[in-house]
Design an enzyme around this catalytic site. Structure first.
Site, PDB file in Angstrom:
ATOM      1  N   GLU A 157      -3.969   3.541  -4.808  1.00 29.98           N
ATOM      2  CA  GLU A 157      -3.925   4.531  -3.727  1.00 29.98           C
ATOM      3  C   GLU A 157      -2.786   5.532  -3.925  1.00 29.98           C
ATOM      4  OE1 GLU A 157      -6.259   1.086  -2.375  1.00 29.98           O
ATOM      5  OE2 GLU A 157      -4.264   1.256  -3.284  1.00 29.98           O
TER       6      GLU A 157
ATOM      7  N   HIS B 185      -6.698  -6.101   6.340  1.00 30.40           N
ATOM      8  CA  HIS B 185      -7.868  -5.224   6.291  1.00 30.40           C
ATOM      9  C   HIS B 185      -8.271  -4.732   7.683  1.00 30.40           C
ATOM     10  CE1 HIS B 185      -8.109  -7.081   2.337  1.00 30.40           C
ATOM     11  NE2 HIS B 185      -8.932  -6.110   1.978  1.00 30.40           N
TER      12      HIS B 185
END
Length: 325
Positions: A61, A130
Site C-alpha cells: 500500500e 479487517h
C-alpha cells in the site's frame, strides 16, 4: 425523469465506466474494487475494456499509494483501491503526509487529483485488522476531501465528483451496501461535495447517520414510526466539506439529535459532529446529544460480539427514545 433501479455495486461500476470513457487520464490501481464474489464479473467487464489503464501492483500500500500520488502530481487522475479500510494505515505517510500536504506546501502550484477508495467497517467476521473505519483519523488530516455514500445514487454521483476533483479524496465504501438497491435518474449529474441529504423526513428527532449506518437508521426509523415516533434521517454524504447547515435546520424543527456512525466512540465521526452541533446549535436543543458509535475496543471476530459493539438498529432505537424522554 427516466428512473432505473440499480444495486449499489452496479451504480458504482456504471460510474467508473462512464468516468473512464470520458477521461483517459483516469487510471485504476489495484484490482479488488469488487473482486468480492459475486460481483467479480462487473469488474472483469471493465478490465476487458480498459486493460491498458488498469494495473494490479504487488500488495504494498505504501508503494502504490506513493505511485498514485506522484502520477496525480504529474497530470493523471488515478483511482486507487485499498480494499479493506485498515490497509490505509500501511500507506499513511503517502496519503496523510504527501498527498494531503502537497497543495499548501507548494503554495498552490501542485495539485494531487487522486482518489483513495476503501471499504470500512463491520463486515461480519473481519476482526480487528479487517474492520477499520479510518475516516475519523483522516478527517484529522487537513487537505483531504472525504466522501461517504450510503445509496446507489450517491455512490454513482459522488464518485464522479471525487474523480473530477483536483484535491486528494478519500472515498469511503461499505461492503454491506453493495447489494442495496435504489433508483437513479438516467442522466444523473454529479452530486457536489458538502451537500447533505435528508433521507427521511420526520418531526420528533433528527438522526444524523453515515455510510451503511444510514440504512440501519432508516430501518430503525421505520419501526419507530409504528410507535408514533417520526425520525428525520440526515446523511451528510461528505465529511470534508461538511454540511452543518442542513443538520442544524433539521434540529431547529426536532430539537433533538442522535448521531449514529461506525467509527469508534472516542474522537470518532459522531464525536466531531456532536461538537459542531453543540458549538453552533446548542440553543436549538431540548435534550442532550446522543451518540451511537462502535464501542472503544478492537473489533472482535465473534459475530455476536461484533454485533454487540456496533451501531445496531436496537441501539439507535434506544438512543432515539432516550432523547425523547
Amino acid at each position: 425523469l427516466i428512473m432505473k433501479e440499480l444495486a449499489y455495486y452496479e451504480a458504482k461500476f456504471e460510474a467508473l465506466e462512464e468516468i473512464m470513457a470520458a477521461d483517459e487520464r483516469v487510471h485504476l490501481i489495484n484490482g479488488t474494487f469488487l473482486s468480492l464474489s459475486p460481483h467479480r464479473h462487473v469488474y472483469q467487464n471493465l478490465k476487458n475494456k480498459y486493460a491498458e489503464r488498469m494495473i494490479s501492483p504487488p500488495i504494498s500500500e505504501l508503494g502504490f499509494c506513493g505511485l498514485a500520488t506522484g502520477a496525480a502530481m504529474a497530470g493523471l487522475r488515478p483511482v486507487v483501491d485499498l480494499s479493506t479500510g485498515s490497509f490505509i494505515y500501511e500507506a499513511w505517510p503517502q496519503v496523510a503526509n504527501e498527498a494531503a500536504n502537497a497543495f499548501s506546501m507548494s503554495g498552490g502550484q501542485t495539485r494531487v487529483p487522486v482518489v483513495f477508495h476503501l471499504f470500512h467497517g463491520l463486515r461480519g467476521g473481519g476482526a480487528a485488522q479487517h474492520s477499520g473505519s479510518p475516516q475519523a483519523m483522516l478527517w484529522n488530516v487537513p487537505g483531504l476531501e472525504i466522501a461517504i455514500p450510503s445509496s446507489p445514487r450517491d455512490v454513482k454521483c459522488l464518485l464522479k465528483t471525487a474523480v473530477a476533483s483536483d484535491n486528494p479524496t478519500i472515498f469511503v465504501d461499505h461492503t454491506r451496501l453493495l447489494d442495496i438497491r435504489g433508483e437513479i435518474p438516467d442522466n444523473d449529474k454529479p452530486i457536489p461535495f458538502g451537500v447533505a441529504d435528508v433521507k427521511r423526513k420526520g418531526s420528533h428527532v433528527t438522526l444524523v447517520a453515515t455510510s451503511y449506518t444510514v440504512q440501519v437508521g432508516l430501518q430503525a426509523a421505520e419501526k419507530l414510526a409504528k410507535e408514533g415516533i417520526e425520525v428525520e434521517v440526515v446523511d451528510p454524504r461528505t465529511l470534508v466539506p461538511f454540511d452543518l447547515a442542513t443538520i442544524l435546520s433539521s434540529i431547529e424543527k426536532t430539537h433533538r439529535v442522535v448521531i449514529a456512525d461506525e467509527t469508534h466512540q472516542s474522537c470518532g465521526v459522531a464525536a466531531e459532529i456532536a461538537a459542531r452541533i453543540a458549538e453552533s446549535g446548542f440553543d436549538k436543543l431540548k435534550a442532550p446529544i446522543r451518540r451511537v458509535s462502535t464501542l472503544d475496543v478492537p473489533v472482535p471476530y465473534s459475530p455476536p460480539l461484533e454485533a454487540h459493539i456496533g451501531p445496531s438498529e436496537s441501539r439507535i432505537m434506544d438512543a432515539v427514545t432516550a432523547a425523547l424522554r
